[in-house]
Design an enzyme around this catalytic site. Structure first.
Site, short mmCIF file in Angstrom:
data_model
loop_
_atom_site.label_atom_id
_atom_site.label_comp_id
_atom_site.label_asym_id
_atom_site.label_seq_id
_atom_site.Cartn_x
_atom_site.Cartn_y
_atom_site.Cartn_z
CG HIS A 96 -1.82 -1.21 1.30
ND1 HIS A 96 -1.38 -2.46 1.68
CD2 HIS A 96 -3.14 -1.36 1.02
CE1 HIS A 96 -2.38 -3.32 1.63
NE2 HIS A 96 -3.47 -2.70 1.24
N GLY A 138 -3.41 -3.65 11.55
CA GLY A 138 -3.90 -4.09 10.24
C GLY A 138 -5.41 -4.16 10.30
N PRO A 139 -5.96 -4.92 11.25
CG PRO A 139 -6.44 -6.83 12.47
CD PRO A 139 -5.31 -5.91 12.11
CG LEU A 140 -8.44 -0.70 8.83
CD1 LEU A 140 -9.21 -0.09 7.67
CD2 LEU A 140 -7.08 -0.03 8.97
CG ASP A 164 -9.56 8.96 5.03
OD1 ASP A 164 -10.05 9.95 5.58
OD2 ASP A 164 -8.70 9.02 4.14
N GLY A 165 -9.81 4.88 7.07
CA GLY A 165 -10.46 3.62 7.45
C GLY A 165 -10.54 3.47 8.96
CG ASN A 223 -5.35 9.48 2.10
OD1 ASN A 223 -6.46 8.98 1.94
ND2 ASN A 223 -4.30 8.76 2.45
CG HIS A 280 -5.87 1.89 -0.52
ND1 HIS A 280 -6.11 2.69 0.57
CD2 HIS A 280 -5.91 0.61 -0.06
CE1 HIS A 280 -6.29 1.92 1.63
NE2 HIS A 280 -6.18 0.66 1.28
NE ARG A 334 -22.95 -14.38 39.25
CZ ARG A 334 -23.93 -13.48 39.32
NH1 ARG A 334 -23.78 -12.29 38.79
NH2 ARG A 334 -25.06 -13.79 39.92
CD GLU A 382 -19.86 -4.87 25.32
OE1 GLU A 382 -19.77 -4.19 24.29
OE2 GLU A 382 -20.89 -4.86 26.04
CG HIS A 440 -24.11 -13.92 33.58
ND1 HIS A 440 -23.16 -13.35 34.42
CD2 HIS A 440 -25.31 -13.56 34.11
CE1 HIS A 440 -23.77 -12.68 35.39
NE2 HIS A 440 -25.07 -12.80 35.23
CG HIS A 460 -28.38 -11.30 27.62
ND1 HIS A 460 -29.08 -10.74 26.58
CD2 HIS A 460 -27.96 -10.25 28.39
CE1 HIS A 460 -29.09 -9.42 26.72
NE2 HIS A 460 -28.43 -9.10 27.80
#
Lengths: 653, 653
Positions: free
Chosen positions: B25, B112-114, B150-151, B180, B256, B345, B401, B451, B463
């Site tokens: 890129h 990488g994972p935006l 931008d992403g 850009n 890109h 829990r 989360e 849970h 849930h």
């Protein structure tokens, strides 16, 4: 009876429902009741006699935990009985803990996982605007009204969906944010300082802030929502008090997720002037609530008359039929050149482009991976749905995977459109909560996931799916398809189209040879699994593969000519499991235990078909950034390596 | 050499790297280079001789696809060789397609994972502020600088993390948004109309908009970032041109995700005054880039001298040791009353409360489920980390989360703290992308998921986890633990503490009896699986269960006294699979094929241990809203029903 008294009756039902169940969320339902009551009794357009009327306004309770709010309203509407309220949160009742559209008339979608009701509402609004453009805004003029709480506003999916709604200028969308500033863990100021007016104006929304208990202000805001000339989605922020009306617990976060204590309950009812009676709902209250029903009925009647008139136009009625009926018998098949390999993502793109003409209600797009997901030809043909072109059918979702899939769920629930979306398979993790919620609601959404294994190569481990195909297979009522070539892709896309559940179609980046089988045989892909290559003698090894690895399985078989090898393509486990036992036994003879799975993903799960003593050729680690050919060798996915693995395994068992 | 020339050299490296790999890129890397160059050569505090210096500023490339940008910078810093750049996107190189912190010195986290780089950066900033409060802001005064595209800005996780950062007033956090306006699918205005100035001001950020190619404006903005007296995180929006400097393709989305075409490449180099030479990086360019290295080195020297001085204080050095070394030998165990059932829990909450004192670097909290996740006692003891209390250690994450888990990844990567987070297991889907990215990076984060089955009851199908435990097990390098009682919970929490990978601890809402086994035996929970109940004779049936269902398995065995039944608790598959073969064979004797799994979740996957002919007692559908006891009966999870299933199965095989 007046408004206040009726509201108090409704609040009494909320309190009693939660108390009887000894479980539920009264506080928020009480803080939202002024708005919800006014909406239902004065603004919401619906047919009192038919919860399914197509022209209705949609109401979505995004704060799904406030379910007793909508149940008490629906009891007053007449779609629920008092007995239903008494069975709140009980087995098989129509009043489950969170609203489930498939259980309760008047509930548009399943909510509870926060933010998703809001995100789905954007899909409802898109579908309504699109149908308005197609059939006339006088036919589809419905609004989508959403009630959300503080929790919904904090979810990223809400913000992403709001950003898209603002961009699209969905002026038929109204969110009411019940800002009571209390959540389970206490005051929201432990976690949030957002200035939502500013934020939503930044998203391109119209924003009003009002006292959420002041009826004249609420009416002004809703009048504004219904006024013409507005061009933006509207956020009404209603400042409210948690458990409004409670005797001493107003504002307490202890009312968020637990019944009012018995004494508080008694004193609250006394304070609100309610009879000391469980589930008290006098005729007067119901009559007052229904004071506009005659008007509603007459509007609905006019609507039907108008539609009947329009239906006389053959073009109109034919298009209407195509959009609201599921008839796919006319679809024309593509015949790819069998000598040329085709990436299944390209095959998907080809079919999509062809369907663009044949299915006027097909609508969707990619989360900014248009050239990679191969949705560009579709987009070019149908144009982007944008603020000025509601009749167009491509959705340029931007990098918003989770809002995208939630929006598609909303579009499917609205009806009249068949939604699809697209991203890389690795990012199915981003949209996973919406995939599950779509499956719970059994909506038909087609999710295209390309770049479905380490064969995508250079982008590396973050982009290479490993566990994704298998992890999607685990979701109940969710179909996972991994076609082996272009023709299987086409067969499975048609399967996805006729199914009444969501499908994920997992596709290759790399080119794949067309399988050397006839077109009749490939139809069996629609049965979930089938024999793509057999041996004349009784087979003594079965290779089971999916997607790109079917070609590898065939190449492996070619290295094992001394054995009697059958190759099975198994593009959809769930559908195969649903076939008659006879068919399943035909494909995978029960006595035949020498079974090998080949799939470029985790092996855990394949033991279901191969047994724990079978051979599972797969990939149980993160990948590397490198050209696909290098990875293929490194990970043992060349025919010589797979054949050797089979031989070694056979020698050892 | 001057700045412009050096920048052009760096851009040349980007262009050449992408061209040689024929993948990558270049466009965004070129638009961001002015900012990145100025940051690295004038503002970023680091030790040129040690990428791991604790006092360094962190730089996070959230737009991970611009990886050649950081590689070219790191080559100039001296931490990468030119040979590394030539191996861009090749197998086992230090320059993978997206930045991987475990591959490359100077890369702080895997992106990488935006959106996740941005979200992790909030964790870095929290950790830095916390350590500053503990050890002095003169020691930990580092900033976290983020470069996003931008992403990234379109992802919900970015918005959620920004909202929390604004609330916490993390003034040590600086995001540079390289606007850009081009993404893969074209102009961003197909999908976005956001006014980010307004939105981020709404989140409580300080926002500057500058020309991203104007060095004096960029310097002004970074001077502002470094000025004292600021009290908010800072967003610098830099308006830039895609592929800035390209001969004819400036602004084109074709730059890109693909190399510049050969002719464009040649003409671009010519335009930029670069030698017609591949991977051209003259000494002059490197020297100019390093013009401030002496100053940096002297600052680092002073820092170490200061720290040495402080270390003379025993209290300081002891706390420092506790925070930066992993010594857990001193942890005291809790001894629950064995006669009283405890929800796991609650056990988790008890241990957390006890660790609050014993582990001064334990830091975390819940996504607004404090009273449900039982993190309240911890929170009360250590106080909320907020804008005024950076020394406090509870994080009130709000209903966020995914940002929460990404933030915990960032905290762990920063070092000096041990992060944990908490939500319902069902909402692990929301944070799943961060769980995976944490596993890729092998960070120690403890994820509490309560849970953990339909036994949560009334909240209903949205849930109730069904596929979640199994789907988390599929993630490589991610530990999934499902303890059977309070003591197993404690053992596994300690395992999670010493592991160098993330763990998910799945816990019951309902009370569970303490297993009737001694404390030495329960330590074997840390081996992933162990025998909790055996038969004197050779066992002829093995019941394998996890979590709450271990008690059910024991109760089932009690109904089958005529058989020789062994019960195995298997709280962590992955750890069990890593045990020596001998131990595994001891727990699950290979010849012993009559195996039954019992787990209140999907059965797919269990065939690995039971074989495909084994009996899998599980739950493969969505649940219902109802009291847990009703569901237990309906779904067949009472001992009489499970025992009957075992008998029926035995009769049939």
């Amino acid at each position: 009876m007046n408004d206040i008294q009726t509201i108090n009756v409704l609040k009494g039902l909320v309190i009693d429902g939660v108390s009887k169940a000894n479980s539920g969320h009264p506080g928020g339902a009480m803080s939202s009741m002024d708005f919800a009551y006014l909406l239902f009794s004065e603004y919401l357009k619906f047919d009192p006699d038919n919860p399914g009327w197509l022209g209705r306004d949609r109401f979505i309770l995004s704060a799904g935990h406030e379910s007793m709010l909508i149940y008490s309203l629906l009891q007053h509407v007449g779609w629920l009985e008092m007995d239903d309220l008494k069975k709140f949160r009980q087995l098989h009742s129509r009043t489950p803990g969170h609203p489930e559209n498939y259980m309760t008339p008047g509930v548009e979608c399943t909510t509870g996982p926060l933010g998703q009701g809001a995100a789905m509402s954007v899909g409802f609004a898109i579908a309504a605007r699109h149908l308005g453009a197609k059939f006339g805004t006088e036919v589809f003029k419905q609004k989508t009204w959403v009630l959300m709480g503080d929790g919904c506003m904090q979810e990223g999916v809400t913000l992403g969906a709001a950003s898209l709604a603002g961009h699209l200028k969905l002026d038929n969308l109204v969110w009411f944010y019940d800002r009571n500033k209390i959540q389970i863990s206490g005051q929201i100021d432990r976690s949030v300082s957002d200035d939502y007016q500013k934020i939503f104006e930044g998203f391109g929304w119209d924003v009003l802030e009002v006292d959420g208990h002041d009826h004249s202000k609420l009416r002004e805001a809703m009048d504004h929502a219904q006024s013409t000339g507005r061009t933006q989605p509207l956020l009404i922020i209603g400042d409210t008090t948690m458990a409004k009306g409670a005797f001493s617990m107003e504002g307490s976060h202890k009312t968020h997720g637990a019944p009012l204590p018995p004494e508080e309950k008694a004193k609250t009812k006394e304070k609100m002037g309610l009879k000391d009676e469980e589930f008290y709902a006098p005729e007067d209250s119901i009559n007052h609530f229904r004071r506009n029903f005659d008007k509603l009925r007459s509007e609905v009647k006019q609507w039907h008359a108008m539609l009947d008139e329009k239906m006389k136009d053959e073009g109109f009625s034919e298009l209407y039929r195509q959009c609201f009926e599921s008839d796919f018998s006319h679809l024309k098949d593509i015949a790819w050149d069998r000598s040329k390999p085709v990436a299944t993502r390209n095959a998907f793109g080809d079919v999509l482009e062809s369907w663009a003409d044949q299915l006027p209600n097909l609508m969707g797009g990619s989360a900014d991976l248009e050239p990679s997901n191969m949705t560009g030809a579709f987009a070019k043909k149908v144009g982007d749905f944008d603020r000025d072109h509601h009749g167009n059918r491509n959705l340029a979702f931007g990098v918003r995977e989770f809002p995208m899939s939630a929006i598609c769920n909303g579009m499917a629930l609205h009806g009249g459109v068949i939604p699809f979306d697209a991203t890389f398979l690795s990012f199915a993790d981003y949209s996973r909560p919406a995939l599950r919620l779509g499956a719970i609601q059994k909506v038909r959404v087609i999710h295209e996931f390309t770049h479905d294994s380490f064969y995508l190569g250079e982008d590396g481990p973050t982009h290479q799916p490993v566990e994704h195909v298998m992890s999607l297979r685990l979701i109940p009522d969710f179909l996972v398809m991994r076609p082996a070539d272009a023709f299987e892709t086409q067969v499975l896309m048609k399967t996805a189209l006729v199914e009444k559940r969501p499908s994920a179609i997992c596709l290759s980046r790399q080119k794949l040879p067309i399988l050397d089988i006839d077109l009749d045989t490939v139809q069996n892909a629609g049965r979930g699994a089938y024999v793509v290559q057999d041996t004349e003698a009784e087979p003594n090894v079965i290779l089971i593969a999916t997607g790109a690895e079917v070609a590898l399985a065939r190449a492996t078989a070619a290295e094992l000519t001394d054995l009697n090898v059958r190759v099975v393509s198994m593009p959809c486990w769930k559908i195969f499991d649903e076939q008659p036992q006879e068919y399943r036994d035909e494909v995978l003879p029960p006595r035949m235990v020498k079974r090998v799975s080949i799939e470029a993903g985790v092996t855990l799960g394949w033991q279901k078909y191969t047994g724990s003593m079978g051979l599972n050729i797969g990939f149980d680690q993160y990948g590397h950034s490198a050209p696909a050919g290098d990875l293929e060798k490194l990970y043992g996915f060349t025919p010589d390596q797979t054949a050797k693995k089979v031989r070694d395994w056979l020698a050892q068992i």
